[in-house]
Design a protein around this motif. Structure first.
Motif, PDB file in Angstrom:
ATOM      1  N   PHE A  17     -19.828  59.983  28.017  1.00  0.00           N
ATOM      2  CA  PHE A  17     -18.706  60.510  28.792  1.00  0.00           C
ATOM      3  C   PHE A  17     -17.473  60.582  27.915  1.00  0.00           C
ATOM      4  CE2 PHE A  17     -21.412  58.195  31.775  1.00  0.00           C
ATOM      5  CZ  PHE A  17     -21.707  59.207  32.688  1.00  0.00           C
ATOM      6  N   GLU A  21     -13.303  61.987  31.628  1.00  0.00           N
ATOM      7  CA  GLU A  21     -14.293  61.799  32.686  1.00  0.00           C
ATOM      8  C   GLU A  21     -14.291  60.351  33.196  1.00  0.00           C
ATOM      9  OE1 GLU A  21     -17.676  65.079  31.412  1.00  0.00           O
ATOM     10  OE2 GLU A  21     -17.690  63.080  30.510  1.00  0.00           O
ATOM     11  N   MET A  22     -14.208  59.412  32.299  1.00  0.00           N
ATOM     12  CA  MET A  22     -14.183  58.004  32.700  1.00  0.00           C
ATOM     13  C   MET A  22     -12.958  57.695  33.555  1.00  0.00           C
ATOM     14  SD  MET A  22     -15.522  56.033  29.279  1.00  0.00           S
ATOM     15  CE  MET A  22     -15.386  54.456  30.092  1.00  0.00           C
ATOM     16  N   THR A  24     -11.267  59.768  35.346  1.00  0.00           N
ATOM     17  CA  THR A  24     -11.439  60.443  36.645  1.00  0.00           C
ATOM     18  C   THR A  24     -12.346  59.637  37.572  1.00  0.00           C
ATOM     19  OG1 THR A  24     -11.182  62.592  35.561  1.00  0.00           O
ATOM     20  CG2 THR A  24     -12.181  62.568  37.768  1.00  0.00           C
ATOM     21  N   VAL A  25     -13.457  59.131  37.022  1.00  0.00           N
ATOM     22  CA  VAL A  25     -14.379  58.318  37.830  1.00  0.00           C
ATOM     23  C   VAL A  25     -13.703  57.043  38.318  1.00  0.00           C
ATOM     24  CG1 VAL A  25     -16.497  56.955  37.755  1.00  0.00           C
ATOM     25  CG2 VAL A  25     -16.454  59.248  36.756  1.00  0.00           C
ATOM     26  N   ILE A  26     -12.959  56.410  37.429  1.00  0.00           N
ATOM     27  CA  ILE A  26     -12.262  55.167  37.816  1.00  0.00           C
ATOM     28  C   ILE A  26     -11.277  55.433  38.942  1.00  0.00           C
ATOM     29  CG2 ILE A  26     -10.609  53.425  37.024  1.00  0.00           C
ATOM     30  CD1 ILE A  26     -11.992  53.584  34.272  1.00  0.00           C
ATOM     31  N   ILE A  28     -11.386  57.853  41.186  1.00  0.00           N
ATOM     32  CA  ILE A  28     -12.131  58.147  42.422  1.00  0.00           C
ATOM     33  C   ILE A  28     -12.684  56.866  43.031  1.00  0.00           C
ATOM     34  CG2 ILE A  28     -14.177  59.298  43.340  1.00  0.00           C
ATOM     35  CD1 ILE A  28     -13.707  61.514  41.266  1.00  0.00           C
ATOM     36  N   LEU A  29     -13.271  55.999  42.180  1.00  0.00           N
ATOM     37  CA  LEU A  29     -13.789  54.731  42.690  1.00  0.00           C
ATOM     38  C   LEU A  29     -12.678  53.858  43.267  1.00  0.00           C
ATOM     39  CD1 LEU A  29     -16.420  53.772  39.938  1.00  0.00           C
ATOM     40  CD2 LEU A  29     -16.855  54.571  42.271  1.00  0.00           C
TER      41      LEU A  29
END
Length: 274
Positions: A17, A21-22, A24-26, A28-29
């Motif tokens: 990633f 991207e990382m 963005t994921v963090i 969202i989580l």
């Protein structure tokens, strides 16, 4: 050969990633966790508050029901109420342990005697019991035991068959129209305290002046969260009985928990036939 290795190397460099991207994921989580945790916290708070309300409701229903049952079994004309507006309001009465008819007792104007003849009640008579005949006022009950030879309530020494024996020569002040006698053993008080507690007191001696909570011991906690203003909004109202109507106790305790309040309006009729 070199072309094949260079292709594998290029593909291996594309695995994993990127930082964007990382992040963005963090994010969202994080949003999901905040939403779920808020839902869980809200659900837990609702559960705790509803449990607290239900607990207070259960305690209040139990206390009112217990008071109702005991008051209905109170000795006629033994109820009295005492209020200290800033501290407490107490209702005191004497529970009937047993009752039956007497056949022959020393009653004025007859001479005093140390024994009599009675019909036995369904509940056994204990030597610590007291016999009451035709009580008409609380004063005759709480202030009339006694040491004297004439009154409405006397200690029992023993019962043998249908013979009742007193500890001395006595005579009852008045005869019961129905030749009824009562056996009692101490008084009971329910007190609504300014601290919000409802406590039951028992096992103390009869006194001419109605005792205060501090004079009756610690008592048993029956309910909490009572918020009555005892001066303007008493929890207990008592209407003595007459020749026509029974005595009536009005119970109006106000309970409050978690911003919710509920008040009982409960009447208890007390048989007034001595």
């Amino acid at each position: 050969m070199n072309n094949r290795f260079s292709g594998l190397k290029a593909r291996s460099q594309n695995l994993g990633f990127t930082l964007v991207e990382m992040v963005t994921v963090i994010i969202i989580l994080g949003i999901l966790v905040v939403g779920v945790s808020s839902f869980v916290i809200l659900g837990t708070r609702i559960f705790i508050e509803s449990t607290s309300v239900d607990q207070v409701l259960s305690q209040s229903r139990f206390a009112i029901e217990r008071m109702t049952r005991e008051l209905r079994n109170a000795l006629p004309n033994s109820i009295r109420v005492k209020t200290s507006p800033l501290s407490y309001q107490c209702i005191e009465f004497i529970p009937i342990k047993s009752s039956a008819s007497y056949l022959e007792l020393p009653i004025a104007p007859n001479v005093a005697a140390s024994s009599g003849l009675i019909m036995l009640p369904s509940t056994a008579i204990d030597e610590s019991d007291q016999m009451v005949v035709y009580p008409l006022t609380p004063t005759q009950i709480y202030g009339g035991t006694a040491t004297g030879s004439e009154g409405h309530i006397f200690d029992i020494k023993q019962v043998t068959g249908n013979d009742v024996e007193f500890d001395r020569a006595v005579r009852f002040a008045q005869a019961s129209p129905q030749q009824r006698y009562f056996m009692v053993n101490g008084a009971v008080s329910y007190c609504f305290l300014a601290s919000g507690e409802v406590r039951r007191y028992g096992g103390y001696n009869l006194t001419s002046a109605q005792p205060t909570p501090s004079q009756m011991g610690t008592g048993v906690l029956m309910a909490e969260n009572v918020t009555n203003n005892l001066q303007n909004q008493p929890a207990i109202s008592y209407t003595p009985g007459t020749l026509i109507n029974n005595a009536v106790v009005q119970l109006s305790p106000l309970f409050e928990v978690n911003g919710q309040s509920f008040q009982y309006q409960h009447q208890v009729q007390v048989i007034n036939v001595p």
